[in-house]
Design a protein around this motif. Structure first.
Motif, PDB file in Angstrom:
ATOM      1  N   CYS A 104      -7.462  -7.061  -1.189  1.00  0.00           N
ATOM      2  CA  CYS A 104      -7.040  -5.665  -1.000  1.00  0.00           C
ATOM      3  C   CYS A 104      -8.122  -4.663  -1.393  1.00  0.00           C
ATOM      4  CB  CYS A 104      -5.755  -5.388  -1.772  1.00  0.00           C
ATOM      5  SG  CYS A 104      -5.982  -5.239  -3.562  1.00  0.00           S
TER       6      CYS A 104
ATOM      7  N   CYS B 111      -2.093  -7.123  -5.091  1.00  0.00           N
ATOM      8  CA  CYS B 111      -1.832  -8.070  -3.987  1.00  0.00           C
ATOM      9  C   CYS B 111      -1.588  -9.493  -4.473  1.00  0.00           C
ATOM     10  CB  CYS B 111      -2.991  -8.047  -2.993  1.00  0.00           C
ATOM     11  SG  CYS B 111      -4.474  -8.887  -3.602  1.00  0.00           S
TER      12      CYS B 111
ATOM     13  N   CYS C 129     -11.370  -6.980  -5.560  1.00  0.00           N
ATOM     14  CA  CYS C 129     -10.435  -7.963  -4.993  1.00  0.00           C
ATOM     15  C   CYS C 129     -10.797  -8.247  -3.529  1.00  0.00           C
ATOM     16  CB  CYS C 129      -9.001  -7.437  -5.087  1.00  0.00           C
ATOM     17  SG  CYS C 129      -7.826  -8.519  -4.259  1.00  0.00           S
TER      18      CYS C 129
ATOM     19  N   CYS D 127      -5.017 -10.112  -9.129  1.00  0.00           N
ATOM     20  CA  CYS D 127      -4.943  -8.712  -8.712  1.00  0.00           C
ATOM     21  C   CYS D 127      -3.514  -8.188  -8.876  1.00  0.00           C
ATOM     22  CB  CYS D 127      -5.391  -8.570  -7.264  1.00  0.00           C
ATOM     23  SG  CYS D 127      -5.298  -6.881  -6.667  1.00  0.00           S
TER      24      CYS D 127
HETATM   25 ZN   LIG Z   1      -5.848  -7.291  -4.499  1.00  0.00          ZN
END
Ligand SMILES: [Zn+2]
Length: 278
Positions: A17, A43, A14, A40
């Protein structure tokens, strides 16, 4: 000329994050063909997990090659344009925005005289519009487009770097630019965090970074689903909402200076955000 094999494909955790989402299912509603779109779970960022490498992006998948196909698809969806116009009318009606904003006008209003950078500058059309008090610089991944842009900016003391944005921004001295433009760029960047960190490095203490990106949270995306004009695979690798865009800026050494609330609403197809160094 060497025949191109299938472009090399890179895996991404990701980009917001850092979570490894390989074990997560694809975002089934929108996932196209061979490109894995993920949302994700930590996040909420929507992004392509596998992307073509920069060389392929520069030569095979460049915007000028895909523009015609994209435009044809958009022309078949007049209702999307109507919704976009409704959103724009609401914004204009509230007088928050006097007219359609332009990147060069925002820079001319917000940035002190000096060097100004366009990341993903293409042939330099945006740099050419900057007033004389700015020295235009660009970063462009396509050597062919960079050659056009270089002709324009060298006469004014600037230059063009042929590099990905994320690494190119690091080539400039710290605090060099009074303004940096990212228009229709950040959604194409495989390393958006590194690009924003690079902008924080290259911006002067009172410099301004202006970002324009599609809004994944828009009503058009929710209504039109995979026919939304913001989906372009694999050109668009990152699909930001107001929340994920702000978080990525803040975690990259930037402070949000201006992010009009109307741009955060689902009626807005695009988001304009102004940031400075934190
Ligand atoms: Zn993420």
């Amino acid at each position: 000329m060497v025949a191109m094999d299938t472009p090399a494909v890179l895996f991404r955790a990701c980009p917001l994050c850092g979570r490894d989402n390989r074990a997560e299912p694809v975002f089934a509603a929108y996932t196209p063909g061979s490109w894995d779109l993920k949302r994700c779970p930590d996040c909420d960022l929507v992004y392509l997990e596998t992307i073509p490498d920069y060389a392929a992006t520069a030569e095979e998948l460049a915007w000028d090659h895909t523009f015609v196909a994209w435009h044809a698809a958009r022309d078949r969806a007049p209702a999307q344009r109507v919704l976009s116009k409704v959103g724009r009318s609401i914004r204009i009606g509230t007088h928050v925005v006097r007219k359609r904003r332009r990147m060069d006008e925002l820079i001319a209003t917000l940035a002190a005289p000096g060097p100004v950078l366009d990341v993903g500058c293409g042939k330099g059309s945006q740099l050419a519009k900057l007033p004389e008090r700015y020295i235009p610089f660009g970063i462009e991944i396509s050597a062919g487009q960079a050659a056009y842009a270089r002709e324009l900016v060298r006469a004014r003391g600037g230059d063009i770097l042929v590099q990905p944005g994320a690494t190119g921004l690091r080539q400039f001295p710290a605090g060099f630019f009074t303004g940096i433009m990212m228009r229709s760029y950040l959604e194409h960047e495989g390393q958006p965090r590194e690009a924003l960190q690079g902008a924080a490095h290259a911006l002067a203490a009172d410099g301004v970074l202006v970002i324009k990106v599609p809004n994944f949270g828009s009503l058009n995306r929710q209504v039109f689903g995979r026919r939304w004009c913001g989906f372009r695979f694999p050109d668009h690798m990152n699909y930001f909402t107001p929340d994920t865009l702000v978080r990525l800026c803040r975690e990259s050494g930037l402070a949000v200076r201006s992010f009009p609330w109307l741009d955060r609403l689902p009626t807005s197809d695009n988001m304009w955000l102004v940031a400075g160094r934190a």
